[in-house]
Write a protein that holds these residues in place. Structure first.
Motif, mmCIF file in Angstrom:
data_model
loop_
_atom_site.group_PDB
_atom_site.id
_atom_site.type_symbol
_atom_site.label_atom_id
_atom_site.label_comp_id
_atom_site.label_asym_id
_atom_site.label_seq_id
_atom_site.Cartn_x
_atom_site.Cartn_y
_atom_site.Cartn_z
ATOM 1 N N LYS A 32 2.906 1.412 -3.509
ATOM 2 C CA LYS A 32 2.108 1.587 -4.714
ATOM 3 C C LYS A 32 1.210 2.815 -4.632
ATOM 4 O O LYS A 32 1.065 3.554 -5.582
ATOM 5 C CB LYS A 32 1.275 0.315 -4.919
ATOM 6 C CG LYS A 32 0.535 0.231 -6.235
ATOM 7 C CD LYS A 32 1.379 -0.458 -7.286
ATOM 8 C CE LYS A 32 0.857 -0.165 -8.667
ATOM 9 N NZ LYS A 32 0.034 -1.200 -9.229
ATOM 10 N N TYR A 33 0.591 3.013 -3.465
ATOM 11 C CA TYR A 33 -0.414 4.069 -3.379
ATOM 12 C C TYR A 33 -0.055 5.169 -2.398
ATOM 13 O O TYR A 33 -0.876 6.022 -2.096
ATOM 14 C CB TYR A 33 -1.768 3.466 -2.982
ATOM 15 C CG TYR A 33 -2.217 2.371 -3.905
ATOM 16 C CD1 TYR A 33 -2.499 2.636 -5.245
ATOM 17 C CD2 TYR A 33 -2.336 1.059 -3.457
ATOM 18 C CE1 TYR A 33 -2.893 1.630 -6.101
ATOM 19 C CE2 TYR A 33 -2.737 0.050 -4.306
ATOM 20 C CZ TYR A 33 -3.004 0.343 -5.631
ATOM 21 O OH TYR A 33 -3.391 -0.649 -6.463
ATOM 22 N N LYS A 34 1.166 5.137 -1.833
ATOM 23 C CA LYS A 34 1.586 6.149 -0.862
ATOM 24 C C LYS A 34 0.640 6.235 0.328
ATOM 25 O O LYS A 34 0.371 7.312 0.851
ATOM 26 C CB LYS A 34 1.665 7.531 -1.525
ATOM 27 C CG LYS A 34 2.637 7.622 -2.684
ATOM 28 C CD LYS A 34 3.965 8.178 -2.240
ATOM 29 C CE LYS A 34 4.967 8.186 -3.374
ATOM 30 N NZ LYS A 34 5.291 6.853 -3.895
ATOM 31 N N MET A 35 0.087 5.087 0.737
ATOM 32 C CA MET A 35 -0.799 5.098 1.904
ATOM 33 C C MET A 35 0.065 5.024 3.158
ATOM 34 O O MET A 35 0.958 4.198 3.266
ATOM 35 C CB MET A 35 -1.758 3.918 1.858
ATOM 36 C CG MET A 35 -2.877 4.105 0.861
ATOM 37 S SD MET A 35 -3.641 2.555 0.408
ATOM 38 C CE MET A 35 -4.468 2.107 1.900
ATOM 39 N N ASP A 36 -0.245 5.884 4.111
ATOM 40 C CA ASP A 36 0.536 5.972 5.334
ATOM 41 C C ASP A 36 0.492 4.637 6.091
ATOM 42 O O ASP A 36 -0.589 4.130 6.379
ATOM 43 C CB ASP A 36 -0.067 7.079 6.199
ATOM 44 C CG ASP A 36 0.957 7.676 7.116
ATOM 45 O OD1 ASP A 36 2.019 7.043 7.269
ATOM 46 O OD2 ASP A 36 0.714 8.753 7.668
ATOM 47 N N PHE A 83 0.839 -1.206 0.000
ATOM 48 C CA PHE A 83 0.000 0.000 0.000
ATOM 49 C C PHE A 83 0.869 1.249 0.000
ATOM 50 O O PHE A 83 0.596 2.219 -0.685
ATOM 51 C CB PHE A 83 -0.901 0.036 1.236
ATOM 52 C CG PHE A 83 -2.000 -0.982 1.225
ATOM 53 C CD1 PHE A 83 -2.513 -1.455 0.035
ATOM 54 C CD2 PHE A 83 -2.525 -1.471 2.415
ATOM 55 C CE1 PHE A 83 -3.534 -2.392 0.015
ATOM 56 C CE2 PHE A 83 -3.543 -2.397 2.408
ATOM 57 C CZ PHE A 83 -4.051 -2.868 1.213
ATOM 58 N N SER A 110 -2.603 2.276 8.024
ATOM 59 C CA SER A 110 -2.916 1.018 7.349
ATOM 60 C C SER A 110 -2.535 -0.192 8.213
ATOM 61 O O SER A 110 -3.290 -1.157 8.290
ATOM 62 C CB SER A 110 -2.241 0.952 5.979
ATOM 63 O OG SER A 110 -0.852 0.882 6.101
#
Lengths: 296, 348
Positions: free
Chosen positions: B130-134, B127, B138
């Motif tokens: 790929k999506y720069k989710m913190d 995550f 997460s």
């Protein structure tokens, strides 16, 4: 079908309330640039003391009083560590969450002599409000009627917080503290004091969320009953960058998802999967937020 | 000199924490001396108590290491709980169905458990990459997902029909790990992992990059570190450590099966240990043993006095807060004193 939708919305409003209340609290810290993650613990503490006060003295108002006091004490501890002693805010937050979990679990055992959960007929719940005028309206009546009054308080707070943040001197100073603390200090205001206020507001709102949880949503206290709601509210604050109206809206979305799960349980989906929905939704919202950032 | 200060700070903070806790014990109408006496007796007093403390500490050492290495690298992995659960579940399920000789099966199960923890952390790493989710939120959310998923698997597909609470079947007897002088072999595995992690952090260039990333991410990037790969690697490694903790608890614990609530508080305990240890590896070992001592002693405390064992969870959080408060407060105080002295010089 209409009846099911009305039921769903009714339940969504109900489960959105604690998330929204805690998020309003965290929002003040967010704007003051205090990384406050203690909503989970403050909520849990509020929930415990709401049950304690209400059960001990026989009226829900005492529960609220005790819960607010507990919120203030935790806010005081947070300020002592994060602002006075300059401990890392994140670490202080985790410490407070652990403190709340440890203290409520211990007190539950020591005070009520039970493990796991305290359930009693003699815990007075928060009164439910009925609107005779709206109740007659077919769809709206079912959605809005017979909620504990804190639900409407939460909705009202969305507007109040908006005004406070963007239309008052205090709100302006608070946001300035977050964006440019030196500017605030240069006009002779105390940054520490403004941060303290943001912590106090966070304590009060999170405690209210706790009161709603243990005296409104259900009428009992169970170990760790906040169950991640504080974290979800934190995710919401970060996602909407602390705008009160959007917080309320996002909380409603989460409430809807939580109860969509309940609905799915009727179709023999195991409860463990439906319970995952709010957390999976948080991940999904995080994902769409990241996508939006990328395209912008 | 460099050692004296942190050690004296630690002793001061722990003493202060015990002092604060004794006020609450007095409020509970018990004698603090009796309570602490029982805590000592059952936590350290005899070889039996001491070995039990070591046995209680091994999951804490591993989850603590996991949190320490993550925080040291500036990667906020709070997913120890979920990674732990997956390690435990995979190990428990494979332990029932996999047929291997024990010399091969035990290490294989432990490693597979660790790998499943790593895979769960890998999801957060994916995550992030790929999506720069913190990873902060997460990993937290993945904890809840892991909790419910493993519970589902233990309640439906792999349920032991004879059990009272949702749990899997007992693992094959060949996979029970033995003890050496009453001390779990798992404890020595945990010790070994401390040294291995020390080697990784201080003796390899990847470890160096991870540390630099923790000091200053921008500096690390400018200096040519592949920050994205480093973050992924740290998440995988810390996930492996947590998963290993879960697997070892199945192989060398008392239950030898996955039951509801087996994760207890190990994940958050690990985070607290890392905070107390200020992300130092050997300090992590020390504080894990300390928390293990408290947990083990708590059983005796409840047995001997009227204070319930849940009190220790509270005591633990007081110790964490006073420790970080004292540490940070002393630093602010010395800074303030120094500033004042400098000011005095200037004015003169």
């Amino acid at each position: 079908m209409g009846a099911i939708v009305a039921q769903l919305l009714h339940a969504a409003l109900s489960s959105a309330t604690p998330i929204a209340l805690a998020a309003f609290g965290g929002m003040f810290s967010y704007h003051a640039n205090v990384f406050n993650i203690a909503m989970e613990g403050m909520m849990l503490m509020g929930a415990y003391y709401a049950v304690y006060g209400a059960y001990r003295f026989g009226h829900w108002l005492y529960g609220m009083l005790f819960a607010l006091l507990s919120g203030l004490i935790l806010a005081g501890i947070f300020s002592l560590f994060a602002i006075v002693l300059k401990v890392d805010e994140f670490i202080t937050g985790i410490g407070i969450n652990m403190l709340a979990l440890g203290w409520t679990t211990y007190s539950l055992r020591a005070t009520f002599q039970v493990k796991g959960a305290f359930i009693s007929q003699s815990i007075p719940a928060i009164p439910k409000i009925r609107f005779p005028a709206i109740e007659k309206v077919p769809f709206l009546g079912e959605v809005l009627s017979s909620h504990p009054f804190l639900v409407f308080v939460a909705i009202a707070f969305a507007f109040v917080c908006h005004v406070v943040l963007y239309r008052t001197k205090f709100g302006l100073r608070l946001r300035a503290t977050g964006e440019e603390p030196t500017a605030v200090a240069s006009v002779g205001l105390s940054i520490g004091r403004l941060k303290l206020w943001s912590a106090v507001l966070c304590g009060i709102f999170s405690a209210l969320a706790g009161v709603y949880l243990s005296l409104g949503y259900v009428t009992l206290f169970s170990e760790n009953m906040s169950n991640g709601r504080g974290w979800i509210s934190l995710a919401i604050i970060i996602l909407v960058r602390g705008r009160p109206m959007s917080i309320m809206l996002m909380s409603l979305v989460f409430g809807l998802l939580e109860n969509l799960g309940m609905l799915l349980q009727r179709y023999a989906v195991p409860p463990q999967f439906t319970a995952m929905l709010p957390y999976a939704a948080t991940l999904f919202v995080l994902y769409s937020y990241a996508r939006r950032l990328k395209s912008a | 000199m460099s050692l004296v200060r942190p050690i004296s700070q630690t002793i001061l903070a722990i003493a202060f924490a015990f002092f604060v806790a004794s006020i609450f014990i007095l409020l509970h109408h018990s004698s603090p001396l009796e309570v602490y006496g029982a805590l000592y007796q059952y936590g350290l007093g005899s070889w039996f108590s001491f070995s039990n403390t070591l046995n209680a500490a091994f999951p804490l050492i591993l989850t603590g290491l996991s949190a320490s290495i993550a925080f040291m690298s500036g990667v906020v992995n709070l997913g120890q709980h979920g990674q732990f659960l997956w390690g435990a579940l995979v190990c428990a399920v494979l332990g029932v169905y996999l047929k291997l000789p024990s010399w091969l099966g035990i290490p294989a199960l432990a490693v597979l458990g660790g790998l499943s923890g790593a895979a769960w952390a890998g999801l957060a790493a994916f995550f992030k990459r790929k999506y720069k989710m913190d990873e902060f939120i997460s990993t937290l959310m993945l904890n809840f997902l892991a909790e419910y998923m493993t519970l589902y698997l233990a309640t439906y597909p792999f349920l032991d029909p004879k059990a009272y609470v949702p749990s899997t079947r007992l693992i094959r007897r060949e996979y029970f790990m033995t003890n050496i002088f009453d001390v779990n072999v798992a404890f020595f595995v945990a010790l070994f992992m401390v040294f291995l992690c020390w080697w990784f952090v201080w003796r390899t260039w990847r470890g160096y990059e991870a540390r630099m990333m923790g000091y200053n991410k921008l500096f690390a990037t400018v200096g040519g570190c592949d920050v994205e790969t480093d973050t992924t690697l740290v998440l995988l490694l810390t996930g492996f450590l947590s998963g290993l903790a879960g697997a070892l608890l199945i192989l060398n614990g008392t239950q030898h099966r996955f039951t509801k609530g087996i994760g207890a508080n190990f994940g958050w305990d690990g985070v607290m240990i890392a905070i107390m240890a200020n992300n130092g590896l050997f300090q992590t070992l020390f504080y894990a043993l300390f928390i293990g001592f408290l947990k083990n002693g708590a059983v005796g405390m409840e047995f001997e006095t009227s204070v319930p064992s849940e009190f220790v969870l509270f005591l633990q959080s007081i110790i964490v807060l006073t420790l970080v408060g004292t540490r940070s407060g002393l630093v602010s105080l010395t800074d303030w004193l120094r500033a004042k002295r400098e000011l005095g010089k200037l004015v003169k």
